[in-house]
Structure formats: C-alpha cells, structure tokens
Design an enzyme around this catalytic site. Sequence first.
Site, PDB file in Angstrom:
ATOM      1  CB  VAL A  43      20.499  70.645  74.897  1.00 31.37           C
ATOM      2  CG1 VAL A  43      20.246  69.961  73.563  1.00 31.37           C
ATOM      3  CG2 VAL A  43      21.659  71.612  74.782  1.00 31.37           C
ATOM      4  N   GLY A  77      16.502  63.608  78.881  1.00 30.62           N
ATOM      5  CA  GLY A  77      16.314  62.229  78.491  1.00 30.62           C
ATOM      6  C   GLY A  77      15.898  61.361  79.654  1.00 30.62           C
ATOM      7  N   GLY A 135      18.983  61.627  82.289  1.00 28.21           N
ATOM      8  CA  GLY A 135      19.608  62.893  82.635  1.00 28.21           C
ATOM      9  C   GLY A 135      19.131  64.038  81.783  1.00 28.21           C
ATOM     10  CB  VAL A 136      18.734  67.537  82.482  1.00 35.08           C
ATOM     11  CG1 VAL A 136      18.317  68.792  81.734  1.00 35.08           C
ATOM     12  CG2 VAL A 136      17.570  66.982  83.285  1.00 35.08           C
ATOM     13  CE  LYS A 165      22.553  61.340  79.843  1.00 36.53           C
ATOM     14  NZ  LYS A 165      22.608  60.101  79.045  1.00 36.53           N
ATOM     15  CG  ASP A 216      17.306  53.576  74.114  1.00 34.31           C
ATOM     16  OD1 ASP A 216      16.252  53.393  73.462  1.00 34.31           O
ATOM     17  OD2 ASP A 216      17.441  54.483  74.951  1.00 34.31           O
TER      18      ASP A 216
END
EC number: 2.7.11.22
Length: 719
Positions: free
Chosen positions: A362, A365, A368-369, A385, A484
């Site tokens: 997807v 970040g 993580g992926v 994640k 964030d």
Amino acid sequence: MSDHLGSSHDEGELSDESHKKSQRASSSDEPNPAKSNKGLESKMRESILSRLSKRKNSESDDDTTEQRFSIQPKNAQKAKEDRYRDKERDKKREKDKRDDRRDVRGPDARQKDRDFKGRQERSGRDQKVHEHRHHHHHRKHETDGHRTNRSNRDRSSERDSEKHKRHIDRHKKSSTTSPDNDKSPHKKSKHTDVPADAKLFDRILDPNYKKKDDDVLVIEDVEMSPIEILEEKEEKEIVEFTIDSPAGPKKYSKFESDPESDHDDTKPKSPGKAEDDDDVIEVLDDALHSDDDADSDEDKYLKTPEDREWEEMTETEQRLHKEAMKKRASMKQKTLIAQLPVFYPGLMGCRNIDEYECVNRVDEGTFGVVYRGKDKRTDEIVALKRLKMEKEKEGFPITALREINMLLKAGNHPNIVNVKEILLGSNMDKIYMAMEFVEHDMKSLLDTMSRRNKRFSIGEQKTLLQQLLSGIEHMHKLWILHRDLKTSNLLMSHKGILKIADFGLAREYGDPLKKFTSIVVTLWYRSPELLLGTRLYSTPVDMWSVGCIMAEFILLKPLFPGRGELEQIKKIFMEMGTPTESIWPGVTELDGWKALTFEKYPYNQLRKRFLAGRLLNDTGFKLLNGLLTLDPKNRFSATQALDHEWFTEEPYPVPPEEFPTFPAKSEQNKAPPPAKQKQQENRISHVDPETAKLLKQFEVRPEQVKPGGFSLKFDPTRF
C-alpha cells in the site's frame, strides 16, 4: 522389737499385756519422740489391734472375708484407708513440686524448649549493639539464683500446658481411685501404694504376705492402665442386601463402562431392612420410566417438521418446535466454534505472518511499510504494517512500542484506527502490526480530486472535520498527544468514516507539562510555537494541525507549504501577521524569536483568501481563524470546535453513508483502459471451437492467452 514379736508369733497368741510391754520397750529405746511420732504410734497400735482381731476370728471359724470384716470396729478400716490416701497425696504433691523445680519433662518437650531458646538467640542478633553488650554484661555478673529465675521465666507456653495436663491427669487418677466411685471388683485401687510401715506389719502378722503381695502387684498393673477395662460384648450380625434391578449402578454411571461395574455383584451394599428393598427398586424404576418419557418427548423436536405437519400443530407445539430449532442452531454454532483451534496469546505468543496472505503493498511511511493482507482463516482484509528494524540492534524500537501502547489505549473509538494483533515473521527483524484496513488515505484522495477539478461540498467538509475533531477530542481526554496530524495520516473508508492513524509520535502528557522535543509534526502542519523552539506544549499543537487540515479540505492543497523552518514561519506570519506581545504574550521569550529578526506583516490576510473566493462564510472563517490563532492559550480546543455554530447551520453535515465512493489506490482495482478492453473482447470473440476446447482442458481462460511474436504457417494443399 521385731525379734520379740517374732518369738511371740511362734507361741501362738499375744496377750494385751505383752503387747503393751513391747510397746513400752520400743518406745523406751527411742530418744524423746516428737508429737508427730505419737500420732504414728497410735495409728500403728490401731492397725495391730485390728489385725489381732482378724487373727482371732479366722481361727474361731472359717467365715469368708466379708464376714470377718463385718465384725471390725466401726469405720476403722475406712479411717485407715483415708490416712494412707492422705499420706500418698502429700507425697505426690511434694514429688510434683520437685519435678516442676527440676523441669522433669520428656525429650520432645526439652527439644522444643531448646529450639525456642535458639530462636530467641537468633532474633537477638538483630538488636542494637549496645543493647546486646548490656544484656551480655548483665548475664555475666548474675548469680545462680538469678539464672534459675531467668530460666523459669523463659520457659515457653508449651511447658505450662504440659504442667496443666499433668495436674488434670493427677486429678483424674485421684477421682477414679476413690472408694466411693470404684465399686467394680476389678478396681481395688484403695490397697495400692501402701506405706512402708503398714507393709512392715503385714509382713509380720500375715505368713501368706508374699502371695498377697504378688496379687497386689498384679492389680496395680491393671489399675495403672489409663484404658478402662470393659466387658466383652457380643458382636451383632450385619444384615446385607443387594438390589437385583440393573437400574442401580448404570443409571448414575458417568461412563458407558464403569470400572467398578465388574464387582457390583460381590460388593456389599448399605445395611438396611429387607422390607425397604422393594421401595428402593420402585423409586429407581420410576426414575427410569420418567427419563424415558422425557427422552421420547424431546425426540419429537429433533427434526424440523414439514409444512403440512406444522399447520396441524397447536400453538404450544409450534412454540416448542421454534425453541428446539433455536437450540439446535446455537448448539451447531458452538460445535463449529469448538472445532476451531484455540489461540492463547499469553501462552502461545504472537501468531506468525504466514497465517496471512499478502495481497499488495500500500504505502511506506516513516516507521514502516504498509501492506494489504488477508487472514487465511477468516478471509478478513487487514492492513499489515511492517516495523522498520534495520537500525535497532539492542531490542524492540521504542517508537513501535509507543505506537502500540497508544493505539491500544485510544483505539476504542470509531474515528481512530484499531490494532488487532502483533505478528512475527521468519526472524525477530520482521515484526508486523495487524490493523483494520481502511481503503483511502486523505492525501491521495485530495490529490485525485484536485487533478479532476472536483471539490468536497460544504456538507461533506463539515462531516470530515466533525469526525476528525471527535477523534482528537477522545485522544485529548485520555491525555494523549498525536503530534503528527496530517492528511496522509487520515484514512477514509468506502462508508465515509474518517479514521486517525499512525501513532508513532504520540505521547502522553500531564499537568504540569513535561519538556518534549520541538522537532515533531510534519513541517507544513507544525505550529508556530514549535517552530520558535518551545519545549513546553500540549494539545494546541494538535489543534493547529487540525486548522491546516481544515483549510486543505477546502483548498485541496496545503495551506503553508514551506521548504524549511525559516520559510515555514515566514509563510505563517505573511498569512496570519507578525505577532507582538499584545497579540501573543510571551513570544519574545522564545529562543527562536530571540535568535531571528522577522519582518512585520499585516495582521490576518486569510480573510481575503477564503472570504473573497467564497470558500467559507463568516461563521466558517471564525472557526478556521480560531484553530489558527497564533497564541496557543487562545487557540480553540477540540470541544470548543465541535460546539461551534458552523456545524449547526445550513448546509448541514452529510451523513457518512451518503458520501460518494472513490476507487481505492490501495486496492489496485483500476479498470483497464478502453482500448485494451476492446482488444481483449475481440480476442475472446474470435476464439475457434477447437482452441476453446483445448483451453478448457488446460483450464486457461481466453484472456490469459498472449500472442507470440513468431508462428509457423502451413499450406494445407501440401499435406
């Protein structure tokens, strides 16, 4: 005196005068006797007279012992026995006193006393040094009497209980050996422990004394036993019966084959009357018949009736059938659930990532992926994640722990993404977090709408902002800062539900405030106090980000797109105006303000940008201006923003279920271009029957066949 009496015994019979002379001779030999000796002489005289009278009676006729004792003086024997008993009691008392002084106890009691003193000595080691020395000095100089008194004081409570027990035993023995209570022929304890003086006269006067003495010793052995000797009783015969009916053990057996069933015929049953056997058998038979009837009634409802049978049933039978159907459905569901393997996270740990199927990637970040995955057991779609562990050489990353902790704490809200479980890969470097899958992220959705020149309606903008503020309010009530907030960390489902995600920078705050780092929040959504270097901050930093996101919902692009911190603060001051002490009290004390010099820009230029372009009305601009206030103390909170009148005026917020749906980039389900679609349709339509038959044998669809760049053509006329 003994020699004279012995010679007179051979002559046959003693006279009173010789007896008196012998008494005077014996008394003259002794030196001046005391008063106590006179009493002893009188007692001895009485005993000798009584024995002489017995001797005369025994020679005169052969009467029994009871008849000879019947001619004794009145109460003479009883008085003698009382005197013996009193003397013996006095001796026992003196002996008990000596035993108490000498601490005459068994080995077990002495060992317990030594253990108690040892515990006292061990506990004394924990006392202070000067108390120990004083105690040691005192014991060194004490006398023997003091030591004796101290040892008596230090005796444990067990010795007192033993002393009390001995006293009770002596009392019981004295009560059981009294002549008034003991009338049994086996209990002649009144002749036991006779004083030495009396035994002396018995030895002189009775030639058969040795034989009697042996008999007395035998009686003493019997009477000293603490167990009362009872007469033997005839044992009663126990009546046994067995139940011939097979209903007994099998009815209440838990298993099909009882381990004890083989011995039921020989095992004795409870004693009872024979006439009760029929009643027991009747009760068991009734219980069996009642159970059989109940089972037969339940069998009627094991199957679902047909339509014809259902119409013929009464209302009661229909109701019972419905209840039975519900019960069968619930039991079937429980059976299916019971067949599933049970998972215990505390015992088995985390599940493996192999239990999920990775569908597609997807996004990636900061921490993580993210992948889209499907649970192989339930076919549930989740977001996987994968946490970045490249730089973590000393354990689990702290950012991941914070994210998991904050999600578990704040995840119980419809507008906050929920974490499901933690998964492990092939090694410890591959750790995944399974979360609920949400189709869109707001950043990609806004970019797509901007490219297509489309905007959210005012009602849709209100719905999105209202859901965002609801999730932020829930977090702030739990004392959680997100730190964030941005459009790429906001997710939106096909059902129009907005969810807050990515809690990697989330932290808990308190009162008083703690010092946090100022390098948080993505630059475009960072508040001015963070840009100026403050480290004491709380919820206003999140509310500034909410104001930037609200403007982005309207503009479809970031409000302050700076390329660095200086440019970012400059853009903010250009739109909002350069602050002063009157506008923002305390701004001149911040480190960034002291280090830099800022140009003076006019106050609040956003009005022209939003009102002139008719992007917001006055009420909506007041809400935006309250969220983007420079002074953090005057900035709107989440509760104040939710209560704003902009959400209650027309146009009203659109319900989430009425939101338009958009193709999700994360699902990668884009439709093929029109040209390729027509080409595939033509390819499918031009497949000849023989090729279609061949493709069917190989289970290949026509659209999966790709044309090759080279093919052989044969001329049919040559073959």
